[in-house]
Design an enzyme around this catalytic site. Sequence first.
Site, PDB file in Angstrom:
ATOM      1  N   LYS A   1      19.355  43.408  43.662  1.00  0.00           N
ATOM      2  CA  LYS A   1      20.140  43.947  44.784  1.00  0.00           C
ATOM      3  C   LYS A   1      20.805  45.282  44.431  1.00  0.00           C
ATOM      4  CE  LYS A   1      23.067  40.542  45.195  1.00  0.00           C
ATOM      5  NZ  LYS A   1      22.672  39.632  44.102  1.00  0.00           N
TER       6      LYS A   1
ATOM      7  N   ARG B   1      19.168  42.874  31.349  1.00  0.00           N
ATOM      8  CA  ARG B   1      19.879  43.857  32.179  1.00  0.00           C
ATOM      9  C   ARG B   1      20.892  44.664  31.350  1.00  0.00           C
ATOM     10  NH1 ARG B   1      22.582  42.044  37.737  1.00  0.00           N
ATOM     11  NH2 ARG B   1      24.038  40.806  36.505  1.00  0.00           N
TER      12      ARG B   1
ATOM     13  N   ARG C   1      29.669  36.552  50.125  1.00  0.00           N
ATOM     14  CA  ARG C   1      29.127  35.462  49.300  1.00  0.00           C
ATOM     15  C   ARG C   1      29.551  34.106  49.825  1.00  0.00           C
ATOM     16  NH1 ARG C   1      28.663  38.823  44.329  1.00  0.00           N
ATOM     17  NH2 ARG C   1      27.979  37.630  42.556  1.00  0.00           N
TER      18      ARG C   1
ATOM     19  N   ARG D   1      26.840  31.081  38.118  1.00  0.00           N
ATOM     20  CA  ARG D   1      26.682  32.020  39.236  1.00  0.00           C
ATOM     21  C   ARG D   1      25.499  31.629  40.116  1.00  0.00           C
ATOM     22  NH1 ARG D   1      26.105  36.595  35.420  1.00  0.00           N
ATOM     23  NH2 ARG D   1      25.621  38.005  37.121  1.00  0.00           N
TER      24      ARG D   1
ATOM     25  N   ARG E   1      26.501  43.262  30.489  1.00  0.00           N
ATOM     26  CA  ARG E   1      27.674  42.707  31.169  1.00  0.00           C
ATOM     27  C   ARG E   1      28.180  41.457  30.466  1.00  0.00           C
ATOM     28  NH1 ARG E   1      26.648  42.429  37.552  1.00  0.00           N
ATOM     29  NH2 ARG E   1      27.707  40.456  37.164  1.00  0.00           N
TER      30      ARG E   1
HETATM   31  P1  AMP Z   1      28.073  40.679  40.744  1.00  0.00           P
HETATM   32  O1  AMP Z   1      28.218  42.004  40.086  1.00  0.00           O
HETATM   33  O2  AMP Z   1      27.766  40.803  42.215  1.00  0.00           O
HETATM   34  O3  AMP Z   1      27.117  39.760  40.036  1.00  0.00           O
HETATM   35  O4  AMP Z   1      29.531  39.990  40.678  1.00  0.00           O
HETATM   36  C1  AMP Z   1      30.150  39.702  39.437  1.00  0.00           C
HETATM   37  C2  AMP Z   1      31.310  38.755  39.640  1.00  0.00           C
HETATM   38  O5  AMP Z   1      32.294  39.373  40.486  1.00  0.00           O
HETATM   39  C3  AMP Z   1      30.980  37.441  40.328  1.00  0.00           C
HETATM   40  O6  AMP Z   1      30.469  36.475  39.420  1.00  0.00           O
HETATM   41  C4  AMP Z   1      32.357  37.050  40.872  1.00  0.00           C
HETATM   42  O7  AMP Z   1      33.217  36.597  39.843  1.00  0.00           O
HETATM   43  C5  AMP Z   1      32.895  38.400  41.331  1.00  0.00           C
HETATM   44  N1  AMP Z   1      32.474  38.729  42.713  1.00  0.00           N
HETATM   45  C6  AMP Z   1      31.675  39.769  43.092  1.00  0.00           C
HETATM   46  N2  AMP Z   1      31.495  39.777  44.416  1.00  0.00           N
HETATM   47  C7  AMP Z   1      32.176  38.714  44.901  1.00  0.00           C
HETATM   48  C8  AMP Z   1      32.369  38.173  46.195  1.00  0.00           C
HETATM   49  N3  AMP Z   1      31.792  38.727  47.284  1.00  0.00           N
HETATM   50  N4  AMP Z   1      33.149  37.079  46.319  1.00  0.00           N
HETATM   51  C9  AMP Z   1      33.737  36.508  45.246  1.00  0.00           C
HETATM   52  N5  AMP Z   1      33.576  36.951  44.000  1.00  0.00           N
HETATM   53  C10 AMP Z   1      32.818  38.046  43.810  1.00  0.00           C
END
Ligand code: AMP
Length: 222
Positions: free
Chosen positions: A13, A129, A90, A173, A162
């Site tokens: 994404k 990644r 989400r 996740r 990360r």
């Molecule tokens: P991502 O970079 O999208 O994989 O997000 C990394 C982390 O940020 C996730 O595992 C959550 O802890 C937090 N996070 C990101 N986007 C959201 C969201 N829309 N709602 C809740 N937590 C989020």
Amino acid sequence: MYVVLIGPQGSGKGTQADRLAPKHSLMKIATGDLFRAEIGADTALGKRVKQYLDQGELVPDDVTLSIVEDRLKVIDAGDANGAVFDGFPRTQGQAEGLDHALEHRDSSINLVIEIVIAEKSLISRLAGRRVCSQCGRVYHMEFQPPAVDGRCDVCGGSLEQRADDTEEAIRRRLSLYRQMTAPLLDYYGSRGIVREVNGDQLVDHVEAAIDDAVAAAIAELE
Ligand code: AMP
């Protein structure tokens, strides 16, 4: 125009949002990136959300919606033609909150792209990644390596893994994705705005399929 990219972690994404946004002057709104920036800058918000990110848990909806609202205000100021959302919404609560925020602006989600990918591809994608520590651009050691080892092609920043790309946090996740996020495809599906794109192909081919879906959505708007 407002586009949502939905797909599990590792489906590409972020890469696709980076490619799509400049083509249509859209702002990329990636809540994960926004939270990581707050944590990096050690702000009050960063301190509040750090534990959730470290454990792969979801940040509460009210906090997430308020950080998105801040970005929408920047769009209101005329800085973009809309947004592509990556990693947001989400949950059902976030999807409803986003609908309200856009209704206030006489707008709505025009297109939801589901990036479909076999689960077995995800772990290796996430393990390989690397993310630029300065600009956030996403690379993959095997599938999308930088020109110079460990350095971002765009800004020269150092590439890092990360903290939440560990096996335990990845599992959590993915399970949250199945439970909380995948059901949003029904929420949006009833409006007829979801398009599926095969994420198990070359990055350029995924991009082309997304471009087609966006072009069709734009044609419908006109
Ligand atoms: P991502 O970079 O999208 O994989 O997000 C990394 C982390 O940020 C996730 O595992 C959550 O802890 C937090 N996070 C990101 N986007 C959201 C969201 N829309 N709602 C809740 N937590 C989020």
